[in-house]
Structures are given as C-alpha cells and as structure tokens.
Design a protein around this motif. Structure first.
Motif, PDB file in Angstrom:
ATOM      1  N   PRO A 121      49.733 -13.398  66.722  1.00 51.95           N
ATOM      2  CA  PRO A 121      49.687 -13.901  65.352  1.00 51.95           C
ATOM      3  C   PRO A 121      50.149 -15.344  65.294  1.00 51.95           C
ATOM      4  N   THR A 122      49.805 -16.011  64.225  1.00 54.09           N
ATOM      5  CA  THR A 122      50.281 -17.371  64.018  1.00 54.09           C
ATOM      6  C   THR A 122      51.758 -17.370  63.651  1.00 54.09           C
ATOM      7  N   ILE A 123      52.159 -16.387  62.831  1.00 50.34           N
ATOM      8  CA  ILE A 123      53.537 -16.283  62.344  1.00 50.34           C
ATOM      9  C   ILE A 123      53.945 -14.818  62.331  1.00 50.34           C
ATOM     10  N   VAL A 124      55.197 -14.561  62.688  1.00 50.68           N
ATOM     11  CA  VAL A 124      55.819 -13.248  62.488  1.00 50.68           C
ATOM     12  C   VAL A 124      57.030 -13.469  61.600  1.00 50.68           C
ATOM     13  N   ARG A 125      57.109 -12.679  60.508  1.00 51.95           N
ATOM     14  CA  ARG A 125      58.128 -12.921  59.491  1.00 51.95           C
ATOM     15  C   ARG A 125      58.779 -11.605  59.094  1.00 51.95           C
ATOM     16  N   GLY A 126      60.121 -11.549  59.142  1.00 54.24           N
ATOM     17  CA  GLY A 126      60.826 -10.348  58.718  1.00 54.24           C
ATOM     18  C   GLY A 126      62.285 -10.655  58.449  1.00 54.24           C
ATOM     19  N   ARG A 142      58.406 -17.903  64.488  1.00 54.44           N
ATOM     20  CA  ARG A 142      59.287 -16.764  64.183  1.00 54.44           C
ATOM     21  C   ARG A 142      60.099 -17.106  62.941  1.00 54.44           C
ATOM     22  N   ILE A 143      60.031 -16.243  61.931  1.00 57.42           N
ATOM     23  CA  ILE A 143      60.774 -16.465  60.691  1.00 57.42           C
ATOM     24  C   ILE A 143      61.688 -15.282  60.450  1.00 57.42           C
ATOM     25  N   GLU A 144      62.971 -15.560  60.304  1.00 60.54           N
ATOM     26  CA  GLU A 144      63.947 -14.546  59.910  1.00 60.54           C
ATOM     27  C   GLU A 144      64.424 -14.893  58.508  1.00 60.54           C
ATOM     28  N   THR A 145      64.124 -14.009  57.563  1.00 63.29           N
ATOM     29  CA  THR A 145      64.431 -14.289  56.163  1.00 63.29           C
ATOM     30  C   THR A 145      65.798 -13.745  55.787  1.00 63.29           C
TER      31      THR A 145
END
Length: 246
Positions: A121-126, A142-145
């Motif tokens: 994927p282009t982005i993984v966000r969770g 990689r995005i960690e919210t």
C-alpha cells in the motif's frame, strides 16, 4: 518519495488542488461510518464512491483516483472485494491506503491486514495498538494516530499536533481522515506530504469546529462545516506540522 518536508503552506496548496481537481475516492469502508466519511470527502472537494458489489468493484476502482481500505467491518465477501480492488488499483498505479482497524481484537483480522500490507500500500494508518501489531511497513508511509499523529517513511518523520479531544467522541473521524488522505494522495504524489497535509487540515478543522460546539453532537456537524469552509490562511496560521530526525 522525496526528501522534501511537508509544511502548512504545502497543505494549503494541496487542499486547493483537491478543490479544483475533484478527485474520485473509492472507499471500502466500515459500514458504520460510510455516510460520515463520504460527507468528509465531499466537503473537502472530492467525489466518494462506496460500493462493495463484486460485480461493480472493478469499474468503480478503475474510475477512481485513489482507494481507501478500512477493515472495520469484515466478512468473506468483503475480503474478496478488497483483494480485487487492491489488485485493480495496484495494476493501474493508483495510490491506496489501508486502515487495519481492530487488528488487536482478532487474529484472523491481523493476518488479513498483514496480507494486504504485503501488497505494498501507499500508506498504512492505525492507532498505537493496531500499529504496534502491524509493525514495520516497508515501502509505505506509516501513520500512528492519537492525540499527536506520527508519520514516517524511509527518510522522514513528522508529527501533526492539531486536533481536538471531541474527535475521539464522534465515531468515524479517523475513518473520515483516511478518506481525506486518499483525496490528497490523488493530487499529490509525495505520500507523506499528502498525508501530513490531510491530517493537518482535519486537525485544524476540528479545532475551529470545537470553538462553535457545545459537545460531541454539535461538534460532528460543525466539523463538516469547518472542513468545507477552511481557508488557506486558516491552515497556515494554525497547522502544527513538526519535523523529526529519522
């Protein structure tokens, strides 16, 4: 991927490009939040579609400019449709984002998320719990919210400090932000810059909305209003995009 760093001015520029281009975003989305997510994509200037029909998914993804995949509600048919949608998006070079919702609740869901992440994927966000299980995501942003959103790719690391506590009191604000990220990716090839900009825009909008709200109920409507009305000056004056080493 470039070494450039996202800024508030870039975020304002990307939002304006979304409003002019009106990119199509196909959403394979948690059924609880489909309308809210569609409304969010629409008010920033995108065009959402939501079908999960196996007979239609190829045509819809082919017409889309970006794809967002959310694992909030899963069944056997939805898994098949997700795989097909990703195959179509990847074959045509469309950016796509996966949100591994509740992989910390279910081993089978975690296994499926890892299967999707292996497809680049282009982005993984969770959130933190989800991303701690997902681990590294090679070749993806990689995005960690959380109260502060942490984004990183192979060479850059960024924090978005905008937002409001009421976002956690309204179901679907995170799903909506994933849709907005997809809309931004449709017009901005630098995925980290697109994602950071989208999160800054949604975060500033939440702050502006909270000033007009009495609680989570009024905040939900005010948030959509703020997303629709947010200006470049609002973003430049209020976005807090912090750059980190590594």
């Amino acid at each position: 991927m470039t070494g450039d760093l996202p800024t508030a001015a870039k975020a304002a520029d990307i939002l304006e490009r979304v409003r002019k281009a009106r990119p199509r975003v196909h959403c394979l989305m948690n059924t609880v939040v489909q309308k809210f997510t569609a409304d969010g994509i629409t008010v920033v200037g995108g065009i959402p579609s939501m079908t999960t029909s196996p007979e239609e998914i190829e045509s819809f993804v082919a017409k889309a400019d970006a794809l967002t995949v959310n694992l909030g509600t899963l069944d056997a048919e939805r898994r098949k449709v997700i795989r097909l949608a990703i195959e179509i998006a990847s074959a045509s070079g469309k950016p796509w984002i996966v949100d591994p919702v509740h992989v910390d609740y279910s081993p089978s869901r975690l296994a499926f998320a890892r299967e999707l992440i292996a497809l680049s994927p282009t982005i993984v966000r969770g959130n933190r719990a989800e991303m701690s299980l997902v681990g590294d995501v090679p070749n993806a942003v990689r995005i960690e919210t959380g109260p502060v959103d942490h984004l990183r790719d192979a060479i850059r690391s960024v924090r978005i400090v905008n937002g409001h506590a009421w976002m956690a009191k309204v179901t679907g604000t995170g799903c909506l932000s994933g849709g907005v990220i997809a809309a931004f990716m449709a017009v901005e090839k630098d995925a980290l810059t697109a994602a950071a900009s989208a999160l800054a825009v949604t975060g500033v909008s939440a702050e502006l909305a909270a000033k007009q709200s009495k609680g989570p109920g009024t905040f939900e409507a005010a948030f959509l209003d703020a997303l629709s009305a947010i200006s470049g000056d609002d973003i430049v004056n209020h976005a807090r995009i912090e750059h980190e080493q590594g």
